[in-house]
Design a protein around this motif. Structure first.
Motif, PDB file in Angstrom:
ATOM      1  N   THR A 222       0.843  -1.193   0.000  1.00  0.00           N
ATOM      2  CA  THR A 222       0.000   0.000   0.000  1.00  0.00           C
ATOM      3  C   THR A 222       0.877   1.242   0.000  1.00  0.00           C
ATOM      4  O   THR A 222       2.091   1.181   0.213  1.00  0.00           O
ATOM      5  N   LEU A 223       0.237   2.363  -0.212  1.00  0.00           N
ATOM      6  CA  LEU A 223       0.933   3.643  -0.103  1.00  0.00           C
ATOM      7  C   LEU A 223       1.512   3.787   1.304  1.00  0.00           C
ATOM      8  O   LEU A 223       0.889   3.385   2.289  1.00  0.00           O
ATOM      9  N   ILE A 224       2.716   4.353   1.404  1.00  0.00           N
ATOM     10  CA  ILE A 224       3.379   4.560   2.687  1.00  0.00           C
ATOM     11  C   ILE A 224       3.529   6.062   2.926  1.00  0.00           C
ATOM     12  O   ILE A 224       3.863   6.820   2.016  1.00  0.00           O
ATOM     13  N   ASP A 225       3.303   6.473   4.154  1.00  0.00           N
ATOM     14  CA  ASP A 225       3.399   7.875   4.531  1.00  0.00           C
ATOM     15  C   ASP A 225       4.866   8.295   4.624  1.00  0.00           C
ATOM     16  O   ASP A 225       5.552   7.987   5.590  1.00  0.00           O
ATOM     17  N   THR A 226       5.344   8.971   3.601  1.00  0.00           N
ATOM     18  CA  THR A 226       6.716   9.478   3.571  1.00  0.00           C
ATOM     19  C   THR A 226       6.701  10.932   3.117  1.00  0.00           C
ATOM     20  O   THR A 226       5.701  11.422   2.573  1.00  0.00           O
ATOM     21  N   ALA A 227       7.819  11.596   3.298  1.00  0.00           N
ATOM     22  CA  ALA A 227       7.924  12.988   2.872  1.00  0.00           C
ATOM     23  C   ALA A 227       7.740  13.120   1.364  1.00  0.00           C
ATOM     24  O   ALA A 227       7.185  14.114   0.879  1.00  0.00           O
ATOM     25  N   ALA A 228       8.215  12.127   0.611  1.00  0.00           N
ATOM     26  CA  ALA A 228       8.083  12.174  -0.851  1.00  0.00           C
ATOM     27  C   ALA A 228       6.615  12.188  -1.267  1.00  0.00           C
ATOM     28  O   ALA A 228       6.224  12.906  -2.188  1.00  0.00           O
ATOM     29  N   ILE A 229       5.784  11.392  -0.594  1.00  0.00           N
ATOM     30  CA  ILE A 229       4.359  11.358  -0.908  1.00  0.00           C
ATOM     31  C   ILE A 229       3.685  12.651  -0.460  1.00  0.00           C
ATOM     32  O   ILE A 229       2.876  13.242  -1.173  1.00  0.00           O
ATOM     33  N   ARG A 230       4.035  13.118   0.731  1.00  0.00           N
ATOM     34  CA  ARG A 230       3.431  14.348   1.245  1.00  0.00           C
ATOM     35  C   ARG A 230       3.734  15.545   0.343  1.00  0.00           C
ATOM     36  O   ARG A 230       2.946  16.484   0.266  1.00  0.00           O
ATOM     37  N   ALA A 231       4.891  15.515  -0.315  1.00  0.00           N
ATOM     38  CA  ALA A 231       5.299  16.638  -1.161  1.00  0.00           C
ATOM     39  C   ALA A 231       4.584  16.650  -2.505  1.00  0.00           C
ATOM     40  O   ALA A 231       4.618  17.666  -3.220  1.00  0.00           O
ATOM     41  N   MET A 232       3.923  15.558  -2.865  1.00  0.00           N
ATOM     42  CA  MET A 232       3.211  15.496  -4.137  1.00  0.00           C
ATOM     43  C   MET A 232       1.924  16.314  -4.067  1.00  0.00           C
ATOM     44  O   MET A 232       1.372  16.528  -2.983  1.00  0.00           O
ATOM     45  N   PRO A 233       1.409  16.769  -5.200  1.00  0.00           N
ATOM     46  CA  PRO A 233       0.108  17.441  -5.195  1.00  0.00           C
ATOM     47  C   PRO A 233      -0.961  16.518  -4.609  1.00  0.00           C
ATOM     48  O   PRO A 233      -1.115  15.374  -5.052  1.00  0.00           O
TER      49      PRO A 233
ATOM     50  N   GLU B 145      -3.546  14.658   1.658  1.00  0.00           N
ATOM     51  CA  GLU B 145      -4.797  13.904   1.694  1.00  0.00           C
ATOM     52  C   GLU B 145      -4.541  12.429   1.403  1.00  0.00           C
ATOM     53  O   GLU B 145      -5.147  11.547   2.025  1.00  0.00           O
ATOM     54  N   MET B 146      -3.623  12.138   0.485  1.00  0.00           N
ATOM     55  CA  MET B 146      -3.322  10.754   0.123  1.00  0.00           C
ATOM     56  C   MET B 146      -2.820   9.946   1.311  1.00  0.00           C
ATOM     57  O   MET B 146      -3.188   8.777   1.482  1.00  0.00           O
ATOM     58  N   ILE B 147      -1.981  10.565   2.139  1.00  0.00           N
ATOM     59  CA  ILE B 147      -1.378   9.789   3.225  1.00  0.00           C
ATOM     60  C   ILE B 147      -2.403   9.374   4.282  1.00  0.00           C
ATOM     61  O   ILE B 147      -2.124   8.491   5.092  1.00  0.00           O
ATOM     62  N   ARG B 148      -3.574   9.967   4.250  1.00  0.00           N
ATOM     63  CA  ARG B 148      -4.629   9.512   5.172  1.00  0.00           C
ATOM     64  C   ARG B 148      -5.060   8.091   4.838  1.00  0.00           C
ATOM     65  O   ARG B 148      -5.600   7.382   5.682  1.00  0.00           O
ATOM     66  N   SER B 149      -4.801   7.671   3.597  1.00  0.00           N
ATOM     67  CA  SER B 149      -5.136   6.313   3.157  1.00  0.00           C
ATOM     68  C   SER B 149      -3.877   5.470   2.985  1.00  0.00           C
ATOM     69  O   SER B 149      -3.826   4.561   2.163  1.00  0.00           O
ATOM     70  N   ALA B 150      -2.866   5.777   3.777  1.00  0.00           N
ATOM     71  CA  ALA B 150      -1.588   5.066   3.699  1.00  0.00           C
ATOM     72  C   ALA B 150      -1.298   4.349   5.013  1.00  0.00           C
ATOM     73  O   ALA B 150      -2.005   4.506   6.007  1.00  0.00           O
ATOM     74  N   ARG B 151      -0.235   3.565   4.991  1.00  0.00           N
ATOM     75  CA  ARG B 151       0.301   2.960   6.215  1.00  0.00           C
ATOM     76  C   ARG B 151       1.583   3.688   6.605  1.00  0.00           C
ATOM     77  O   ARG B 151       2.200   4.371   5.788  1.00  0.00           O
ATOM     78  N   THR B 152       1.994   3.516   7.846  1.00  0.00           N
ATOM     79  CA  THR B 152       3.242   4.110   8.308  1.00  0.00           C
ATOM     80  C   THR B 152       4.432   3.310   7.788  1.00  0.00           C
ATOM     81  O   THR B 152       4.299   2.129   7.427  1.00  0.00           O
ATOM     82  N   PRO B 153       5.618   3.910   7.762  1.00  0.00           N
ATOM     83  CA  PRO B 153       6.817   3.176   7.336  1.00  0.00           C
ATOM     84  C   PRO B 153       7.103   1.949   8.195  1.00  0.00           C
ATOM     85  O   PRO B 153       7.843   1.056   7.763  1.00  0.00           O
ATOM     86  N   GLY B 154       6.532   1.892   9.391  1.00  0.00           N
ATOM     87  CA  GLY B 154       6.774   0.751  10.271  1.00  0.00           C
ATOM     88  C   GLY B 154       6.362  -0.587   9.688  1.00  0.00           C
ATOM     89  O   GLY B 154       6.932  -1.620  10.042  1.00  0.00           O
TER      90      GLY B 154
ATOM     91  N   ALA C 154      -2.063   1.504   9.973  1.00  0.00           N
ATOM     92  CA  ALA C 154      -2.783   2.508   9.193  1.00  0.00           C
ATOM     93  C   ALA C 154      -2.551   3.905   9.769  1.00  0.00           C
ATOM     94  O   ALA C 154      -2.559   4.102  10.982  1.00  0.00           O
ATOM     95  N   VAL C 155      -2.338   4.855   8.883  1.00  0.00           N
ATOM     96  CA  VAL C 155      -2.210   6.245   9.335  1.00  0.00           C
ATOM     97  C   VAL C 155      -3.520   6.709   9.954  1.00  0.00           C
ATOM     98  O   VAL C 155      -3.537   7.354  11.001  1.00  0.00           O
ATOM     99  N   GLU C 156      -4.617   6.357   9.299  1.00  0.00           N
ATOM    100  CA  GLU C 156      -5.940   6.726   9.794  1.00  0.00           C
ATOM    101  C   GLU C 156      -6.831   5.497   9.737  1.00  0.00           C
ATOM    102  O   GLU C 156      -7.137   4.998   8.648  1.00  0.00           O
TER     103      GLU C 156
END
Length: 300
Positions: free
Chosen positions: A223-234, A238-247, A287-289
């Protein structure tokens, strides 16, 4: 920009402890100042591993948290031994120095983790050739060169009974049908070529090193992972709310490298597959959220 902590869920540690004792394991990682690499380094340090990191982040970035020095401090706080090697994976002399320094300080190399990677999801016409070169120099050439340079030491570690391994953070080359999926080439050809190049090193080195007892695998998030690279994207916040943590990737790496998921080589594994093999089925704590539908990662 501060990334979230990536804790290991309290219910899983015993399932992630495999037959290989990672205490004193000598690990050389590319990158690791932040994100998934950082989480993996801290997870392995929690089992007493020695972690050498080759990274450029000598000083703080104005927008991104973490340097190679703060990462080493986190490694040592977790119970491991850290070694910061400031250098550029694109520079041959820095790669050679990283391997030599790790051998000098730790006495050898047992595990290489090819974590450093550059990303640009632009279409072909929109992709600047400097960005193309950056991705291929770091992702493909860097992975190839670091692995190549460490190979004699990995062979020696395997001969010494230390279960030598290479782990590369790259995707599977084919889908469930065993074929290349053209959609990934059509979406972002330059990046796909660079990531698949990393995966090709897994396929090739697993064959080259099989007789020497060095295991070589790739690991990729399901799944999508919450990273700075993802957060920096347009739309990234919002996307990282549907992601998992790097853990989740860190725990999968821990399970794989400790043997909790069984001994493997030449495989392209997802974090979900590795954790399931280790007996971890419930991944909700990552899950992040909670309650959000997770976004699958690309290449799957």
């Amino acid at each position: 920009m501060t990334e979230p902590a990536a804790p290991t869920p309290a219910t899983t540690p015993t399932q992630l402890i495999g037959p290989r004792d990672l205490h004193g394991a000598r690990v050389l990682m590319s990158g690791g100042s932040r994100g998934i690499g950082h989480a993996i380094a801290v997870a392995l340090a929690g089992r007493g591993a020695h972690i050498a990191m080759l990274a450029k982040t000598d000083t703080p970035h104005p927008k991104l948290a973490g340097t190679v020095h703060t990462a080493v401090a986190d490694v040592e706080a977790a119970g491991g031994r850290g070694l910061a090697i400031v250098g550029d994976l694109r520079e041959d002399a820095d790669v050679l120095r990283a391997v030599d320094t790790t051998v000098s300080e730790f006495g050898g190399v047992d595990i290489v983790i090819n974590n450093a990677s550059a990303i640009d999801l632009s279409t072909t016409e929109a992709l600047d050739m400097k960005r193309y070169d950056l991705m291929h120099d770091i992702n493909v050439r860097g992975t190839f060169h670091l692995s190549k340079t460490a190979m004699p030491h990995l062979r020696q570690a395997a001969a010494d009974g230390r279960h030598a391994q290479i782990l590369t953070l790259s995707p599977p080359l084919t889908g469930a049908d065993g074929r290349l999926d053209p959609q990934w080439f059509g979406r972002h050809l330059g990046y796909t070529m660079a990531k698949y190049g990393m995966s090709m090193t897994t396929a090739g080195l697993a064959q080259e090193l099989a007789a020497d007892g060095v295991d070589v695998n790739s690991l990729w998030p399901a799944t999508l992972i919450d990273t700075a690279a993802i957060r920096a994207m347009p739309g990234g916040e919002e996307m990282i709310r549907s992601a998992r943590t790097p853990g989740v990737v860190a725990d999968a790496a821990l399970a794989l490298l400790s043997g909790a998921a069984g001994r493997r080589t030449g495989e392209f594994l997802t974090d979900e597959k590795v954790l399931a093999a280790a007996g971890v089925e419930d991944l909700s704590d990552y899950a992040v959220e909670h309650g959000r539908e997770l976004i699958p990662d690309i290449f799957l």
